[in-house]
Design a protein around this motif. Structure first.
Motif, PDB file in Angstrom:
ATOM      1  N   UNK A 123     -28.269-116.941 -51.016  1.00 22.45           N
ATOM      2  CA  UNK A 123     -27.817-116.892 -51.993  1.00 22.45           C
ATOM      3  C   UNK A 123     -28.506-116.653 -53.737  1.00 22.45           C
ATOM      4  N   UNK A 124     -30.100-117.598 -53.208  1.00 23.33           N
ATOM      5  CA  UNK A 124     -30.712-117.850 -54.923  1.00 23.33           C
ATOM      6  C   UNK A 124     -31.689-116.977 -54.020  1.00 23.33           C
ATOM      7  N   UNK A 125     -31.926-116.536 -53.473  1.00 24.87           N
ATOM      8  CA  UNK A 125     -32.727-115.084 -52.997  1.00 24.87           C
ATOM      9  C   UNK A 125     -31.993-113.585 -53.852  1.00 24.87           C
ATOM     10  N   UNK A 126     -30.727-114.318 -53.438  1.00 24.83           N
ATOM     11  CA  UNK A 126     -30.446-112.857 -54.077  1.00 24.83           C
ATOM     12  C   UNK A 126     -30.301-112.810 -55.664  1.00 24.83           C
ATOM     13  N   UNK A 127     -30.247-114.094 -56.158  1.00 21.30           N
ATOM     14  CA  UNK A 127     -29.511-114.047 -57.427  1.00 21.30           C
ATOM     15  C   UNK A 127     -31.019-113.884 -58.053  1.00 21.30           C
ATOM     16  N   UNK A 128     -32.350-114.039 -57.518  1.00 21.68           N
ATOM     17  CA  UNK A 128     -33.530-113.596 -58.502  1.00 21.68           C
ATOM     18  C   UNK A 128     -33.797-112.485 -57.978  1.00 21.68           C
ATOM     19  N   UNK A 129     -33.332-112.154 -57.103  1.00 21.68           N
ATOM     20  CA  UNK A 129     -33.541-110.854 -56.264  1.00 21.68           C
ATOM     21  C   UNK A 129     -33.706-109.689 -57.948  1.00 21.68           C
ATOM     22  N   UNK A 130     -32.194-109.957 -58.018  1.00 19.53           N
ATOM     23  CA  UNK A 130     -31.349-109.632 -59.111  1.00 19.53           C
ATOM     24  C   UNK A 130     -31.675-109.944 -60.846  1.00 19.53           C
ATOM     25  N   UNK A 131     -32.417-110.674 -61.336  1.00 15.53           N
ATOM     26  CA  UNK A 131     -32.774-111.604 -62.172  1.00 15.53           C
ATOM     27  C   UNK A 131     -31.236-112.233 -62.688  1.00 15.53           C
ATOM     28  N   UNK A 132     -30.521-112.878 -62.028  1.00 15.30           N
ATOM     29  CA  UNK A 132     -29.925-113.503 -62.828  1.00 15.30           C
ATOM     30  C   UNK A 132     -30.156-115.337 -62.397  1.00 15.30           C
ATOM     31  N   UNK A 133     -30.252-115.742 -64.032  1.00 13.26           N
ATOM     32  CA  UNK A 133     -30.582-117.768 -63.997  1.00 13.26           C
ATOM     33  C   UNK A 133     -29.359-118.037 -63.280  1.00 13.26           C
ATOM     34  N   UNK A 134     -29.694-118.917 -62.607  1.00 19.09           N
ATOM     35  CA  UNK A 134     -28.751-119.617 -61.519  1.00 19.09           C
ATOM     36  C   UNK A 134     -28.378-120.963 -62.092  1.00 19.09           C
ATOM     37  N   UNK A 135     -27.458-121.439 -62.120  1.00 21.36           N
ATOM     38  CA  UNK A 135     -27.094-123.260 -62.760  1.00 21.36           C
ATOM     39  C   UNK A 135     -26.146-123.791 -61.525  1.00 21.36           C
ATOM     40  N   UNK A 136     -26.305-124.482 -60.911  1.00 19.21           N
ATOM     41  CA  UNK A 136     -26.108-125.123 -60.374  1.00 19.21           C
ATOM     42  C   UNK A 136     -25.476-126.703 -60.982  1.00 19.21           C
ATOM     43  N   UNK A 137     -24.269-127.250 -60.766  1.00 18.18           N
ATOM     44  CA  UNK A 137     -24.398-128.365 -60.931  1.00 18.18           C
ATOM     45  C   UNK A 137     -23.533-129.642 -58.933  1.00 18.18           C
ATOM     46  N   UNK A 138     -23.851-130.252 -59.192  1.00 15.80           N
ATOM     47  CA  UNK A 138     -24.234-130.978 -57.697  1.00 15.80           C
ATOM     48  C   UNK A 138     -23.115-132.574 -58.308  1.00 15.80           C
ATOM     49  N   UNK A 139     -22.834-133.326 -57.639  1.00 16.65           N
ATOM     50  CA  UNK A 139     -21.975-134.898 -57.683  1.00 16.65           C
ATOM     51  C   UNK A 139     -22.491-134.959 -56.640  1.00 16.65           C
ATOM     52  N   UNK A 140     -23.232-136.810 -57.331  1.00 15.49           N
ATOM     53  CA  UNK A 140     -23.657-137.401 -56.543  1.00 15.49           C
ATOM     54  C   UNK A 140     -22.759-138.552 -56.457  1.00 15.49           C
ATOM     55  N   UNK A 141     -22.282-138.940 -55.320  1.00 20.12           N
ATOM     56  CA  UNK A 141     -21.953-140.141 -55.600  1.00 20.12           C
ATOM     57  C   UNK A 141     -22.024-141.505 -55.341  1.00 20.12           C
ATOM     58  N   UNK A 142     -21.766-142.578 -56.468  1.00 17.35           N
ATOM     59  CA  UNK A 142     -21.675-143.530 -57.019  1.00 17.35           C
ATOM     60  C   UNK A 142     -22.818-144.197 -56.209  1.00 17.35           C
ATOM     61  N   UNK A 143     -22.546-144.658 -54.750  1.00 18.34           N
ATOM     62  CA  UNK A 143     -23.290-145.664 -54.045  1.00 18.34           C
ATOM     63  C   UNK A 143     -24.582-144.610 -53.650  1.00 18.34           C
TER      64      UNK A 143
END
Lengths: 501, 96
Positions: free
Chosen positions: A391-411
């Motif tokens: 998916x990242x390759x795809x975004x990059x090829x299209x010149x899309x800036x991609x933001x991913x949020x990631x939830x870290x568990x508190x432990x």
């Protein structure tokens, strides 16, 4: 001389027109030869063959003959129509002939010598009628159930494949996977030019289809297993390698939407067409940061595609309004589009394809995946990583800036959690919460940002009703990197707390 | 067994198998169906499209069009017993 040899060594290929498959086969199936496609029931082998024929007829001016031993022709046409193939119209245009051979052992008495000349005559007739270049035999092994004399059958099949080869027919021969072999009747003994294996696996109740080129005589080919999808557009194979690493890396920068955060990133913000990971524990403001970026992109007139895997769009819009970000405005202007989906509704590949579709249709400049962690629960680590890579390759090829949020568990240790995906990210920003003086304070820092000088400071991060503010920490605030503390971010020892101890 | 037998023999050219099948068929018909049968020979080399209707795969194939239901016998018809069973002129098991 050497050039001549090179030309001769690469065999001619007949493109399948199936997205991705022609990449992993470096051009298609061996022209003028039969290819064996084996797989279990429902693995998609019939559809692969039909796609090969239909695309051949429509795109490559190669008419085809479908000889089926399985279902009757009407049922088959109906089945593939649901996938967007109109066999009837191809038949009417004389680009396709569908012939149906039904063999029922109970109806047939065998006495004395016979051969399968009837099959040859019919096939020959069909091929001649429309000048066919492609043939699909689906599934010829069924004959083993219909005829008792397997000796004759084997000899005749051998003759059939040789005959097709002599006529220069590119053929797809489907077969049911056997216990030990690729096919139940050992057809791989007769078809040695190319063998493709299809597989349908279920992992944690979510199915993934896979394709592998087992063998391809006279040609190099991708040897991995590649996931593929069957949807309303037919088959799509998703090879990671098809995109290689050839995408442009623009030098252009885009603001994060916050001057204070831009400052931490060399004063200019993210690189366009880069990937950004925003990670942190629950309630740290990851989504707010993403929304801020979306807001500023839309204000510049750029289009944003926001994939939600947890909240509904209206919930997100409401929540962001409380921080002074009005996303509805951009939705109304047609600059922001949401795509909300439950992560466990389908397998990773389907998610990937849906994202492809959505991005292809809307053609955004910015894409947000919020949160990527929910999607990660759908497959194994390796699968998720492979999917993200694509998916990242795809975004990059299209010149899309991609933001991913990631939830870290508190432990978990913050930096450890995303190790599987962090290497795919160009910029990685962490947000954490620490308790201090009976108050929960947020911290932000840039863990990495490729290709730019970035701040190594840990800064204070506040969400107010008029947006986010990031400020340098004053004296008495944690001077050391607090987030690497093994005890985890919640009990992050701020110096003041330590003193009290 | 008052019905007439409408039989069709599918072949592809004058191959030895085809010739054998035809002569075997004639013999069996004369012996068991005298006066109440007709044989139509279809050469698929001349008329390849005709193979579709009767789902012809193996050759030679004998199709009993009438009486219904349609029956098919493949091979050169050298085993008379099996041909008679296939045409329903003889029960499948001799004892029953």
């Amino acid at each position: 001389m050497s050039k001549h040899r090179l030309e001769r060594s690469e065999i001619q290929k007949a493109p399948t027109g199936i997205p991705g498959l022609d990449d992993i086969t470096k051009g298609g199936l061996p022209q003028g030869r039969p290819t064996l496609v084996s797989g279990g029931p429902g693995s998609g082998k019939t559809l692969l063959g039909i796609s090969f024929l239909v695309n051949g007829a429509q795109q490559f001016a190669e008419p085809g003959v479908l000889m089926t031993f399985e279902e009757n022709a009407a049922e088959l046409a109906q089945d593939v129509r649901s996938l967007g193939y109109d066999l009837d119209s191809l038949v009417a245009q004389k680009k396709l002939i569908v012939d149906y051979i039904h063999v029922d052992r109970s109806e047939i008495e065998e006495t004395g010598e016979y051969d399968l000349e009837g099959l040859f005559v019919r096939l020959d007739h069909a091929i001649t009628q429309i000048g066919a270049k492609r043939v699909m035999l689906d599934t010829i092994e069924t004959l083993f159930g219909g005829l008792k004399d397997t000796g004759i059958l084997r000899a005749e099949l051998r003759r059939l494949f040789r005959w097709m080869r002599d006529r220069g027919i590119t053929a797809v021969v489907t077969a049911e996977r056997g216990e030990q072999m690729f096919t139940r009747q050992g057809l791989e003994e007769y078809i040695t030019d190319a063998v493709i294996s299809l597989d349908h696996r279920v992992h944690e109740q979510i199915s993934t289809r896979r394709i592998r080129v087992v063998k391809y005589r006279g040609s190099t080919h991708g040897t991995n297993e590649y996931p593929f999808l069957i949807d309303r557009d037919g088959i799509t194979v998703l090879p990671v390698t098809s995109l290689l690493l050839e995408h442009e890396a623009p030098n252009e920068r885009v603001s994060t939407g916050l001057k204070s955060l831009d400052d931490m990133l060399g004063g200019k913000g993210y690189f366009r067409a880069s990937t950004v990971l925003l990670s942190g524990t629950a309630g740290t403001g990851k989504t707010t940061l993403a929304a801020q970026f979306v807001e500023s992109a839309c204000a510049r007139g750029e289009k944003c595609m926001y994939f939600l895997f947890e909240e509904s769009p209206s919930q997100l819009i409401r929540n962001m309004r409380s921080t002074g970000i009005d996303l509805q405005k951009w939705v109304d202007k047609g600059l922001l589009r949401f795509h909300a989906d439950r992560p466990n509704r389908h397998g990773l590949e389907t998610h990937l394809l849906e994202m492809h579709h959505a991005v292809e249709v809307f053609d955004p400049d910015v894409v947000v995946l919020d949160p990527i962690t929910n999607l990660m629960a759908v497959g194994t680590q390796a699968d998720v990583r492979a999917m993200l890579t694509r998916v990242i390759d795809y975004f990059k090829t299209r010149g899309v800036t991609a933001l991913f949020t990631s939830l870290t568990s508190s432990t978990q240790s913050l930096e450890a959690t995303e190790s599987m995906i962090s290497s795919l990210m160009d910029t990685w920003i962490l947000v954490a919460v620490a308790e201090e003086d009976r108050k929960r304070n947020r911290w932000i820092y840039v863990l990495k940002s490729r290709g730019m000088p970035h701040s190594n400071d840990v800064r204070a991060f506040h969400i107010t009703d008029h947006g986010i503010s990031i400020t340098p920490l004053g004296k008495g605030s944690p001077a050391v990197k607090p987030l690497s503390a093994p005890s985890g971010p919640r009990r992050m020892p701020a110096p003041t707390a330590r003193k009290r101890k | 067994m008052s019905d007439n037998f409408a039989l069709r023999l599918y072949v592809a050219g004058q191959t030895p198998k085809a010739v054998r099948a035809f002569s075997n068929l004639r013999k069996i018909c004369e012996e068991h169906l005298q006066g109440r049968y007709s044989i139509e020979v279809i050469d698929l080399i001349e008329n390849p499209a005709l193979g579709r209707g009767d789902q012809i795969l193996a050759l030679p194939t004998l199709v009993r069009r009438l009486p219904t239901p349609i029956k098919k016998i493949i091979g050169d018809l050298s085993n008379t017993e099996r041909v008679l069973v296939g045409l329903d002129l003889r029960p499948r098991r001799p004892s029953s």
